[in-house]
Structure formats: C-alpha cells, structure tokens
Design a protein around this motif. Structure first.
Motif, PDB file in Angstrom:
ATOM      1  N   ARG B 166       1.457  -3.944  -7.668  1.00 53.33           N
ATOM      2  CA  ARG B 166       1.311  -4.184  -6.239  1.00 53.33           C
ATOM      3  C   ARG B 166       2.420  -3.468  -5.464  1.00 53.33           C
ATOM      4  NH1 ARG B 166      -1.682  -7.285  -2.347  1.00 53.33           N
ATOM      5  NH2 ARG B 166      -3.187  -7.102  -4.044  1.00 53.33           N
ATOM      6  N   GLU B 167       3.624  -3.507  -6.022  1.00 53.90           N
ATOM      7  CA  GLU B 167       4.776  -2.881  -5.378  1.00 53.90           C
ATOM      8  C   GLU B 167       4.558  -1.371  -5.172  1.00 53.90           C
ATOM      9  OE1 GLU B 167       8.168  -3.569  -7.855  1.00 53.90           O
ATOM     10  OE2 GLU B 167       9.467  -2.385  -6.522  1.00 53.90           O
ATOM     11  N   ASP B 168       4.045  -0.693  -6.213  1.00 54.64           N
ATOM     12  CA  ASP B 168       3.802   0.750  -6.106  1.00 54.64           C
ATOM     13  C   ASP B 168       2.718   1.061  -5.078  1.00 54.64           C
ATOM     14  OD1 ASP B 168       5.737   1.480  -7.885  1.00 54.64           O
ATOM     15  OD2 ASP B 168       4.391   1.721  -9.604  1.00 54.64           O
ATOM     16  N   ILE B 169       1.665   0.245  -5.088  1.00 54.11           N
ATOM     17  CA  ILE B 169       0.576   0.478  -4.130  1.00 54.11           C
ATOM     18  C   ILE B 169       1.107   0.345  -2.700  1.00 54.11           C
ATOM     19  CG2 ILE B 169      -1.629  -0.410  -3.272  1.00 54.11           C
ATOM     20  CD1 ILE B 169      -2.269  -1.246  -6.190  1.00 54.11           C
ATOM     21  N   LEU B 170       1.895  -0.690  -2.468  1.00 54.26           N
ATOM     22  CA  LEU B 170       2.444  -0.908  -1.121  1.00 54.26           C
ATOM     23  C   LEU B 170       3.393   0.221  -0.733  1.00 54.26           C
ATOM     24  CD1 LEU B 170       3.098  -4.772  -1.141  1.00 54.26           C
ATOM     25  CD2 LEU B 170       1.350  -3.507   0.151  1.00 54.26           C
ATOM     26  N   LYS B 171       4.185   0.660  -1.682  1.00 49.13           N
ATOM     27  CA  LYS B 171       5.138   1.741  -1.413  1.00 49.13           C
ATOM     28  C   LYS B 171       4.388   2.993  -0.903  1.00 49.13           C
ATOM     29  CE  LYS B 171       9.075   3.908  -3.761  1.00 49.13           C
ATOM     30  NZ  LYS B 171       9.733   4.089  -5.069  1.00 49.13           N
ATOM     31  N   GLY B 194      -6.995  -4.747  -4.897  1.00 53.47           N
ATOM     32  CA  GLY B 194      -6.239  -4.564  -3.652  1.00 53.47           C
ATOM     33  C   GLY B 194      -7.040  -4.963  -2.420  1.00 53.47           C
ATOM     34  N   VAL B 195      -8.169  -5.646  -2.621  1.00 54.95           N
ATOM     35  CA  VAL B 195      -9.043  -5.963  -1.488  1.00 54.95           C
ATOM     36  C   VAL B 195      -8.310  -6.724  -0.386  1.00 54.95           C
ATOM     37  CG1 VAL B 195     -10.946  -7.489  -0.816  1.00 54.95           C
ATOM     38  CG2 VAL B 195     -11.295  -5.835  -2.625  1.00 54.95           C
ATOM     39  N   ASP B 196      -7.386  -7.594  -0.778  1.00 52.07           N
ATOM     40  CA  ASP B 196      -6.670  -8.384   0.237  1.00 52.07           C
ATOM     41  C   ASP B 196      -5.781  -7.521   1.128  1.00 52.07           C
ATOM     42  OD1 ASP B 196      -5.171  -8.189  -2.356  1.00 52.07           O
ATOM     43  OD2 ASP B 196      -3.574  -9.004  -1.100  1.00 52.07           O
ATOM     44  N   LEU B 197      -5.516  -6.280   0.711  1.00 51.44           N
ATOM     45  CA  LEU B 197      -4.668  -5.391   1.518  1.00 51.44           C
ATOM     46  C   LEU B 197      -5.426  -4.749   2.680  1.00 51.44           C
ATOM     47  CD1 LEU B 197      -2.797  -3.552  -1.384  1.00 51.44           C
ATOM     48  CD2 LEU B 197      -1.874  -5.323   0.137  1.00 51.44           C
ATOM     49  N   LEU B 198      -6.769  -4.840   2.625  1.00 48.29           N
ATOM     50  CA  LEU B 198      -7.567  -4.128   3.634  1.00 48.29           C
ATOM     51  C   LEU B 198      -7.251  -4.580   5.059  1.00 48.29           C
ATOM     52  CD1 LEU B 198     -11.056  -3.867   1.878  1.00 48.29           C
ATOM     53  CD2 LEU B 198      -9.492  -1.989   2.402  1.00 48.29           C
ATOM     54  N   THR B 199      -6.975  -5.863   5.239  1.00 48.14           N
ATOM     55  CA  THR B 199      -6.734  -6.346   6.604  1.00 48.14           C
ATOM     56  C   THR B 199      -5.459  -5.739   7.205  1.00 48.14           C
ATOM     57  OG1 THR B 199      -5.772  -8.315   5.590  1.00 48.14           O
ATOM     58  CG2 THR B 199      -7.998  -8.521   6.446  1.00 48.14           C
TER      59      THR B 199
END
Lengths: 354, 354
Positions: B166-171, B194-199
C-alpha cells in the motif's frame, strides 16, 4: 484529468443508448429473424462441452475455414473482429498516423468518422451529388492530392442504400494511392461483391459482417477479406484473443448452416420491393433505390413520420434536417406484417397529417 | 503496401498461436476449473430466449449492476471491454499521443508494451531491483521527468507474482502527474485491492477481468474501475457494441453466482503454498513470492525443465535467458493432481537431469 486527455478525443460523444423498448424495431438495420432455435440448441450443446476457463483460439481457425468456404478467399486472406467496428479500428491502428487523410463520401457509415477522430486523422467527406450519387471524381482527386491513407466505399451504402457500379469501383482502385476499403456489410442483399477484384488489387480490403444478412448482430462477428500481405499487417495489431469462444462457436454454426439462414434474404428483398413500390405510389417523398435491407427517403414530413411511428411503438431511424440536407428516414425491412403496419402509418401521415 | 503502413507497426509481431494440445496446460494463468455445468445450462436457457439478431446492450447495464455489487464501485465508475486488453486499448486511444511517455517496471504484462508501440509512445521500462522488487523511485522520477501519460502497476505482477505494498502504491499516486493504472487481473488471489483509493485519487484506474479467478478466459470480459470523469472519457472511444450479448449474459450469471465460483480460490491458494514449499525445499532455484495463481522462478535449468515437462505433455511458460536475466519459468497452479505431476517432474530434472 483534462490535461491528460488527447485533444482529438475531447469532442467525441460517448455512444450511450439504452436498448430500445418498442414493439417494432427497425432503426438499426438488423435482421427481423432471430437465429433458428434448432441451431441455438446446437450451440448450447457445444458450449456445454467447451472449456470456458481456457482462452479462445487466437486466430479462430475453424471460423477462417468456414469463412473461406463461404467467400472463396483463402484463409490467409481473412481476419475477424468483434464486429466490423473492430476491423475498422485495426485498419486505423495499422495505417493511419495523426494528420493522415481519410476519404469517404457523405453521408456514409458513422464509424469511419469516429475512427478518423480517434486516429487524429483528417477525414475528407465528399458530399454526394444529386440522387445521392457519390462524387467519384472529387473523391479521387481528394485522395490523390492528399495522398490519402484510406478511401471508404460502403457498398451498399449506409444510410442511402446506394450501390457502386463495378466501373466506379475500378475507377477508384486504379486512381488512388490509398488502401481502398469496400465495406460490404450489406452485400448479401445486393449480390455484386468485389471479392473477385482481390487478386488484381493488393490495396483492396473488403469488410463483412454476420450482423446483417446472417441475423447475428448480437454476437459481434465481423471480418475483413484481402490479400495476405495486408491481412498480415492487421494481425500485428489484433488483440491476442480478440474474438471470444462463444462468438467463434456460434459463427461457425451459422456459416455451416448458411443455406437455411440466408433463405430469409429473399423474403427481405421481396419486402423491400413491395415497400418501395408502395412508397413510390404515395408520390410524397424523394426515395432512393436501395441495394440493402433498408429504405431511405427524404421528406419535409420526416420528423412527423418518425413521431407518428414512435407513438405506435415503432422505432425507425430519423436524420434531422441539416444545412441544405432535408430531414430523412431510414428503416430496415421487418417481418411482412410489421412492414405493412409501418407503411400504413406513413400513408396516414402523408394523407392526413400526424 | 509497405509505404502505407505506420512505421511503429512494422516491427510488431502478430500473435499467432495454435491452441496448445497438451494434457496439462498451465502456461497462460488460466483457472484449471471450468465454468460449472449447472450455470452453463442456465446460460443456454437464457440464450434460447435472447434475440441474437439484435445488437447487444451498448452499455451493458445488467453487467454494470453486478460488477458494482461485486466491487463496491458505483456503476458510473465502471466500463467493460473484451478482456482487459480492450480496456488497455481504450486507455491508449483516449490518453496517449505519438511520442508520449508510458512508464512501467520490467518484467510486467506484455500488452502494456504492445499498446505503447501501437500508440507510437515511448515506453520506459524500469528494470526491477534484486528480488524483482519494482524500482519505485526510478519509476517516479522517470514519470515526473517525462510528464508520463500512463504509469502501470500490475498487482500482483505478471509474470513475477510480486505484490505492491500500500505504501508503494501511495508513494507513486502522490508523486506522478500521470494516470496510474493498477492492473488487478489477479487481485482475487492476493486480496488487497486498491479500490478504496479511488475516492481520493481521481487519476487512479483499476483494471480487472473475469479471465482469472472467475475462470472465464474464454468469454473475454474485462473491466475498469475509476472515477466517473475518467470512465466517461473511456466511453468516448468505446466501440458502440463492444461487448457481445453472449459474453454479457454469461458474465452476469458468473457474478451472480460468485460465492460458489470463487470457492476455487482457496484451493488454488493452498496449492500455491504447497508447491512453493516443495520447490523451496529442492533448494535449486531462485523462487519469488507470489500473490497470484502462478509461481515464478529463475534457474539455469529452466529450459531443461520446460523440455522435460513438454515431453510429459505438460505446457508451462518458459522465458529465455536474456542479457543478464537468467532463464525463468512461470506456471499457473492446476488441479492438485496436475500440480503433483508437475512438481515431481521438476524434482526429477533437478536431481537427475532431463
């Protein structure tokens, strides 16, 4: 987001339509005859014995065999797509750079223009001469002047029903430096295919589909016929598994049983002649000869007719009046009783108003 | 003909493969479990009651409803294609101009590169760090320096099985100016979507498919999840009827019955752990942790293993030694008895040679 989108895409309109809920639907040039139940059952038996967990055949060998048998073109000269729409996409991806020129006459099939836009190409649409005769000479000069990559001839043409003479096709093939795409989506209703020209013209590509005469718009199976050299280029951009196994299986069954399926052609053609005669007799519109499964006419009453039919739960295709073009109507031939109903309503509007 | 073809297309290789005829096929990350017969029969009943002569729903409303229910993403944030291949095509057509930059790590899914070539884009493939860890910092700097249009993260990655934290994706999401495409084709075998990141991230787009965990590679149904703004852009280039009615109907049945279909996930994951432990114990290869339905390892004996399996009528994926990369093997988990057979042959090669 907006800064990331390509400029040429921004003004495209998404094709979002709800499936029409009408009693009679004759707006999309579909066949009014569903795939025979006995063949649906055969398809179902095959699916029960097909591993759906496996990718489909990448190059649809069984389908190529049947298409080759049907068209007389060797298998190496055939490629399939999800409707001819996907074949048009492949042609653009293979041949059209941003800024390249594409020539067609106008009006013609809408996808040529949509794909020209996606390719960021310049689409020169040569307006038809009176009687919706394509302006062959201007098409040729535009293609030559601009070193056009593609020239589209839709034969029979959607939406006007016009058919190109062999002479006109040869004139274009001999004159232009372009790939000439003869779109024969409706050819079975006309009969005069250009397939025999393929041996002489390496830059000719013919588009076909099972959506119209075969009555299989639902399964999305289109194909292109051409010389190996050009077909091999399209294979380079084809998605690895572009045609799903369900469509492949069903298309093979359809082609193997084409003798019975294509019997409907005669009914449709007879209905076309009857409808044409009926409409001519009303003496109220400019009707164009049709080599296809639809009828196209222009009328100041086009919108009125469209509305009257809608009120009767019948959906046809209505083209709004634009510029100097009068409003027009295109409707595909339905089953005989449906056509009678449509024609009766049109007559009513002509004689008594909507 | 050659003068008409786009330069960028000339060196593409057509994907022409014959469907493999082997007893055990584990080269394409397919599910070893066919669609249940009871659901095939349900599909057949529906097809018998479906008008195949009509165009399919243009925007697959029933399918969107089920996908929304499955993923938790609103229907307006979903678009479907003929496999995620077609969705990748739509992304390129919407966002990538000739000369634009696309970033991925390497090795990763081959279609990113094929579509970069078709788009005439520059694809920067950032070599993995040791342990096949994607080089996140270099990916970010390349994307920023070049104002990349697309950054691909395949999670879990094909072919290495690597999963992004998750950390790498956010970075990456926080740093790059690009559309970030999180390809979750194999996500069900991993679980951390990562669906929850869409918002929070309007430039995030998630790719999914029914080809893997749902065991439906044959029907070609992929989809993208994103915010309405980005999905609306993809709809602009989507073919009007890109998903045939057969695939739509079957996909809806699969999603409605996902509780039973996805039960196979647990078997596959348990088999993965068993196979991994077995291979680790051989102490002969560099094996990589896998969040997917396949196992990837590097070995100087890779070719030998591939050949020995072929001789036993088993097809796996073998990647030739290139540059400093050793030869490697990727095989998807088959049914338990198949995996046993595969592992026994690998062990035999390791201990006694081919």
């Amino acid at each position: 987001m907006k800064s990331l989108v390509r400029e040429n895409i921004k003004n495209l309109n998404a094709y979002k339509v709800d499936a029409p809920q009408y009693e009679i639907i004759v707006n999309a040039n579909e066949s009014p005859y569903d795939f025979p139940m006995i063949l649906k059952r055969q398809f179902c038996d095959e699916i029960c014995n097909t591993d759906l967990n496996r990718y489909p055949e990448a190059c649809f060998p069984e389908l190529l065999k049947e298409l080759s048998d049907y068209t007389g073109v060797p298998e190496e000269g055939i490629i399939c797509g999800s409707g001819s729409d996907e074949v048009i996409a492949m042609i653009n991806q293979s041949f059209v750079n941003a800024g390249d020129v594409i020539v067609s006459h106008s009006p013609s099939f809408a996808m040529y223009d949509i794909w020209a836009t996606i390719s960021d190409a310049r689409h020169i649409r040569v307006e038809d001469l009176p009687e919706h005769l394509p302006d062959i000479d201007t098409m040729i000069s535009k293609a030559c002047e601009n070193n056009a990559k593609l020239v589209y001839l839709c034969n029979p043409n959607n939406p006007t029903g016009h058919t190109f003479s062999r002479e006109d096709i040869l004139k274009i093939l001999d004159a232009v430096p372009s790939l000439v795409i003869l779109d024969e989506a409706y050819i079975e209703f006309f009969g005069e295919s250009g397939v025999d020209l393929l041996t002489q013209y390496p830059k000719l590509l013919i588009l076909r589909t099972l959506s119209k005469a075969f009555g299989l718009a639902g399964i999305r199976c289109g194909y292109a016929l051409g010389n190996k050299e050009i077909i091999d280029i399209l294979y380079k951009v084809k998605g690895p598994y572009n045609l799903n196994v369900l469509t492949q299986k069903l298309a093979v069954i359809a082609l193997k049983n084409r003798a019975s399926i294509l019997r409907n052609l005669e009914i449709v053609k007879a209905e076309r002649e009857k409808a044409m005669a009926f409409l001519e007799e009303l003496n109220a519109f400019k009707i164009y000869p049709s080599g296809s499964n639809f009828i196209y006419f222009e009328s100041p009453q086009a919108e009125e007719i469209y509305e009257a039919l809608l009120k009767n739960n019948i959906l046809i295709k209505y083209f709004k009046e634009v510029d100097r073009q009068p409003g027009s109507i295109r409707f595909s031939l339905g089953k005989p009783q449906d056509n009678q109903k449509i024609l009766a309503i049109i007559k009513e509007v002509v004689y008594n108003g909507a």
